[in-house]
Design an enzyme around this catalytic site. Structure first.
Site, PDB file in Angstrom:
ATOM      1  N   LEU A  10       0.865  -1.191   0.000  1.00  0.00           N
ATOM      2  CA  LEU A  10       0.000   0.000   0.000  1.00  0.00           C
ATOM      3  C   LEU A  10       0.902   1.242   0.000  1.00  0.00           C
ATOM      4  O   LEU A  10       0.766   2.145   0.816  1.00  0.00           O
ATOM      5  CB  LEU A  10      -0.927  -0.026   1.238  1.00  0.00           C
ATOM      6  N   GLU A 187      12.364   4.022  -7.694  1.00  0.00           N
ATOM      7  CA  GLU A 187      12.296   2.740  -6.984  1.00  0.00           C
ATOM      8  C   GLU A 187      12.717   2.959  -5.527  1.00  0.00           C
ATOM      9  O   GLU A 187      13.358   3.961  -5.198  1.00  0.00           O
ATOM     10  CB  GLU A 187      13.236   1.723  -7.629  1.00  0.00           C
ATOM     11  N   LYS A 202      12.922  -3.846 -17.812  1.00  0.00           N
ATOM     12  CA  LYS A 202      11.765  -3.576 -18.678  1.00  0.00           C
ATOM     13  C   LYS A 202      12.033  -3.985 -20.125  1.00  0.00           C
ATOM     14  O   LYS A 202      11.154  -4.542 -20.789  1.00  0.00           O
ATOM     15  CB  LYS A 202      11.402  -2.093 -18.583  1.00  0.00           C
TER      16      LYS A 202
HETATM   17  N1  LIG Z   1       6.142   4.022  -8.211  1.00  0.00           N
HETATM   18  C1  LIG Z   1       5.894   3.912  -9.517  1.00  0.00           C
HETATM   19  O1  LIG Z   1       5.674   4.900 -10.226  1.00  0.00           O
HETATM   20  C2  LIG Z   1       5.876   2.568 -10.155  1.00  0.00           C
HETATM   21  C3  LIG Z   1       6.202   1.425  -9.450  1.00  0.00           C
HETATM   22  N2  LIG Z   1       6.168   0.211 -10.051  1.00  0.00           N
HETATM   23  C4  LIG Z   1       6.462  -0.991  -9.285  1.00  0.00           C
HETATM   24  O2  LIG Z   1       5.418  -1.172  -8.324  1.00  0.00           O
HETATM   25  C5  LIG Z   1       5.912  -1.826  -7.173  1.00  0.00           C
HETATM   26  C6  LIG Z   1       5.583  -0.970  -5.946  1.00  0.00           C
HETATM   27  O3  LIG Z   1       6.202   0.278  -6.081  1.00  0.00           O
HETATM   28  P1  LIG Z   1       5.817   1.505  -5.110  1.00  0.00           P
HETATM   29  O4  LIG Z   1       4.366   1.515  -4.838  1.00  0.00           O
HETATM   30  O5  LIG Z   1       6.458   2.688  -5.722  1.00  0.00           O
HETATM   31  O6  LIG Z   1       6.610   1.071  -3.792  1.00  0.00           O
HETATM   32  P2  LIG Z   1       6.475   1.675  -2.333  1.00  0.00           P
HETATM   33  O7  LIG Z   1       7.807   1.518  -1.691  1.00  0.00           O
HETATM   34  O8  LIG Z   1       5.847   3.018  -2.372  1.00  0.00           O
HETATM   35  O9  LIG Z   1       5.423   0.686  -1.617  1.00  0.00           O
HETATM   36  C7  LIG Z   1       5.725  -0.627  -1.280  1.00  0.00           C
HETATM   37  C8  LIG Z   1       4.593  -1.182  -0.396  1.00  0.00           C
HETATM   38  O10 LIG Z   1       4.813  -2.549  -0.150  1.00  0.00           O
HETATM   39  C9  LIG Z   1       4.883  -2.801   1.252  1.00  0.00           C
HETATM   40  N3  LIG Z   1       5.963  -3.755   1.463  1.00  0.00           N
HETATM   41  C10 LIG Z   1       7.197  -3.756   0.880  1.00  0.00           C
HETATM   42  N4  LIG Z   1       7.916  -4.795   1.323  1.00  0.00           N
HETATM   43  C11 LIG Z   1       7.119  -5.465   2.211  1.00  0.00           C
HETATM   44  C12 LIG Z   1       7.299  -6.617   3.009  1.00  0.00           C
HETATM   45  N5  LIG Z   1       8.440  -7.314   2.987  1.00  0.00           N
HETATM   46  N6  LIG Z   1       6.272  -7.027   3.791  1.00  0.00           N
HETATM   47  C13 LIG Z   1       5.113  -6.327   3.820  1.00  0.00           C
HETATM   48  N7  LIG Z   1       4.883  -5.214   3.075  1.00  0.00           N
HETATM   49  C14 LIG Z   1       5.884  -4.805   2.289  1.00  0.00           C
HETATM   50  C15 LIG Z   1       5.181  -1.476   1.911  1.00  0.00           C
HETATM   51  O11 LIG Z   1       4.634  -1.484   3.234  1.00  0.00           O
HETATM   52  P3  LIG Z   1       4.674  -0.176   4.182  1.00  0.00           P
HETATM   53  O12 LIG Z   1       3.757   0.825   3.527  1.00  0.00           O
HETATM   54  O13 LIG Z   1       4.148  -0.648   5.481  1.00  0.00           O
HETATM   55  O14 LIG Z   1       6.099   0.262   4.202  1.00  0.00           O
HETATM   56  C16 LIG Z   1       4.475  -0.498   0.960  1.00  0.00           C
HETATM   57  O15 LIG Z   1       3.132  -0.363   1.328  1.00  0.00           O
HETATM   58  C17 LIG Z   1       7.410  -2.023  -7.421  1.00  0.00           C
HETATM   59  O16 LIG Z   1       7.606  -3.302  -7.957  1.00  0.00           O
HETATM   60  C18 LIG Z   1       7.736  -0.955  -8.470  1.00  0.00           C
HETATM   61  O17 LIG Z   1       8.848  -1.295  -9.261  1.00  0.00           O
HETATM   62  C19 LIG Z   1       5.813   0.058 -11.368  1.00  0.00           C
HETATM   63  C20 LIG Z   1       5.484   1.145 -12.110  1.00  0.00           C
HETATM   64  C21 LIG Z   1       5.527   2.485 -11.573  1.00  0.00           C
HETATM   65  N1  LIG Z   2      11.051   3.766 -11.036  1.00  0.00           N
HETATM   66  C1  LIG Z   2      10.307   3.516 -12.229  1.00  0.00           C
HETATM   67  C2  LIG Z   2       8.861   3.396 -11.879  1.00  0.00           C
HETATM   68  C3  LIG Z   2       8.068   2.799 -12.949  1.00  0.00           C
HETATM   69  O1  LIG Z   2       8.295   1.700 -13.412  1.00  0.00           O
HETATM   70  C4  LIG Z   2      10.507   4.653 -13.213  1.00  0.00           C
HETATM   71  O2  LIG Z   2      11.049   5.694 -12.809  1.00  0.00           O
HETATM   72  O3  LIG Z   2      10.170   4.498 -14.382  1.00  0.00           O
END
Ligand SMILES: NC(=O)C1=CN([C@@H]2O[C@H](COP(=O)(O)OP(=O)(O)OC[C@H]3O[C@@H](n4cnc5c(N)ncnc54)[C@H](OP(=O)(O)O)[C@@H]3O)[C@@H](O)[C@H]2O)C=CC1
Ligand SMILES: N[C@@H](CC=O)C(=O)O
Ligand code: NA
Length: 430
Positions: A10, A187, A202
């Site tokens: 989340l 990331e 990618k």
């Molecule tokens: N951000 C972007 O624009 C994009 C991201 N992505 C991909 O989406 C995925 C998520 O990215 P993003 O939302 O930015 O990441 P964030 O770091 O914002 O969120 C990660 C979430 O996962 C939870 N989490 C991570 N590790 C654990 C664990 N070991 N156990 C339980 N909960 C865990 C975290 O919990 P908590 O909140 O409690 O810390 C957090 O809610 C990644 O794979 C990323 O590469 C793909 C496209 C675009």
């Molecule tokens: N960290 C990535 C998130 C989407 O995949 C980016 O910057 O493109």
């Protein structure tokens, strides 16, 4: 009965997805069938931007993937482990999976898709490449009748945002990276963005879809943007180029069975090329195939809303599949790859190069550079000496197409010239 989602994560993407699924006005009516049933996080005490009924948020992610009432697991937690194990467990329990995790798919795709095929379920990954841009489904479906010759893209929003601001505002690398992190583009470890690893993941995924075979990630040549300086951006501008981090997968010859060149590196892109004007967090992917010719996908490559759009579209697709409940898997949603693609080594790449030299300011240096290049069959398209850095003259060359191995040999000889102080940058030219 509603379709129950177990969402792992989340953060930026998870929150954007929950927000979209909680605001259904004007969206596809099938979304009303979805129930956000469990959401797994690391910390229960963290403030959240979305409100969910009590008991939905949990730190027990294993319980989510093992829960027989969960229909679809949405993995938006990122990282390799425990993401990989949780995806595999969800699949083994017969759940469909939606993931945005290009890092896990690029490394464990073979294992994950084999498990999905065995379980008769789907792994959907539209958000993993190009954020909100529809590119995975078009490659799997709309373009799948084409023989693909090349996929060339700007597929990392963070680095495109950094390069754009360096180019337009002369901004400092570290400040812009901090902004990209605040905006939720980067990331968790931004090294993956800056060093080109995210783009490599990618392009491995896109190459696999476009060329119909698996890709060993270690075969993908990868350079990031750390060595791109304001000086090179300014020279590129003067010479009529924009510097972009390109991810390229291309047949080395025109035959559909020839090896692929798969690579990520900063590239001088001629200003007239459509990829040169893709700025900020936007991504674009240019696909070239027969008989389609060229088709380009453009849109926001990162960020909560854009990525949530892709994740939710995948969820919707699976809801539709669950509702129609056919017993035969849909081959356009499943992964059909068994074999690995043959990848050519980078030394065999034929490309133009840009190189910047710092030399002692004395007569004959340009001639010596020309001789060394000539010795290895490297022809120069342009050579300019415009600036000085303290007492050193700055010479910039752009070559014609040359085999990378020959160019590197010429550079090795040039480095030994007494008049050469250093070669601060070597970049490829599209
Ligand atoms: N951000 C972007 O624009 C994009 C991201 N992505 C991909 O989406 C995925 C998520 O990215 P993003 O939302 O930015 O990441 P964030 O770091 O914002 O969120 C990660 C979430 O996962 C939870 N989490 C991570 N590790 C654990 C664990 N070991 N156990 C339980 N909960 C865990 C975290 O919990 P908590 O909140 O409690 O810390 C957090 O809610 C990644 O794979 C990323 O590469 C793909 C496209 C675009
Ligand atoms: N960290 C990535 C998130 C989407 O995949 C980016 O910057 O493109
Ligand atoms: Na996408």
């Amino acid at each position: 009965m509603g379709v129950k989602l177990g969402i792992l994560g989340l953060g930026t993407v998870g929150t954007g997805t929950v927000q979209l699924l909680q605001d259904l006005v004007g969206r596809h009516p099938l979304l009303q069938e979805i129930e956000i049933y469990r959401v797994g996080v690391r910390s229960l005490s963290k403030p959240r931007a979305v409100e969910l009924p009590e008991g939905i948020i949990t730190t027990d992610l294993e319980a989510i993937v093992n829960d027989p009432t969960v229909d679809i697991v949405v993995e938006v937690m990122g990282g390799l482990e425990p993401a990989r194990s949780l995806i595999l467990k969800a699949l083994s329990h017969g759940k469909h999976v939606v993931t945005a995790n290009k890092a896990a798919i690029a490394r464990f795709g073979a294992e994950i898709f084999t498990a999905a095929n065995q379980a008769g379920v789907y792994v959907m990954l539209e958000a993993a490449v190009g954020g909100g841009i529809p590119v995975i489904q078009p490659l799997k479906q709309s373009l799948s009748v084409n023989q693909i010759n090349a996929v060339t893209g700007i597929v990392n929003g963070t680095t495109n945002y950094i390069l754009t601001r360096m180019q337009t505002e002369g901004s400092n690398f570290d400040d812009v990276l901090a902004d990209a992190q605040k905006l939720g583009y980067a990331e968790a470890d931004p090294t993956a963005d800056v060093d080109g690893l995210d783009a490599a993941d990618k392009i491995a995924i896109l190459a696999s879809l476009g060329f119909g075979g698996r890709i060993h990630l270690e075969d993908v040549y990868c350079e990031g943007i750390r060595q791109v300086s304001k000086t090179d951006i300014a020279y590129a501008e003067k010479l009529g180029f924009a510097i972009k981090l390109l991810a390229i997968a291309k047949r080395t010859f025109s035959s559909p069975s020839s090896p692929l060149s798969v690579r990520v590196h900063p590239t001088l892109v001629p200003k007239a090329h459509p990829l040169a004007s893709i700025n900020g967090v936007y991504n674009a992917i240019l696909v070239e195939g027969e008989p389609i010719g060229q088709v380009m996908f453009f849109g926001p490559g990162a960020g909560a809303g854009a990525t949530a759009s892709a994740v939710s579209a995948d969820i919707l697709n699976l809801v539709a599949t669950l509702k129609t409940s056919t017993t035969n898997p849909n081959p356009l949603l499943a992964c059909r790859h068994q074999d690995y693609c043959e990848i050519a080594p980078i030394a065999e790449l034929v490309t133009r190069f840009y190189a910047r030299f710092l030399t002692k300011d004395r007569p004959g240096v340009i001639g010596k550079l020309g001789t060394c290049f000539g010795n290895f069959g490297v022809s120069l398209e342009s050579i300019v000496q415009t600036g000085f850095q303290e007492e050193l003259a700055e010479i910039v060359v752009v070559t014609y197409d040359v085999q990378e191995g020959n160019f590197r040999q010429a550079l090795a000889e040039i480095r030994n010239l007494e008049a050469i102080d250093s070669i601060p940058s070597i970049l490829r030219v599209l």
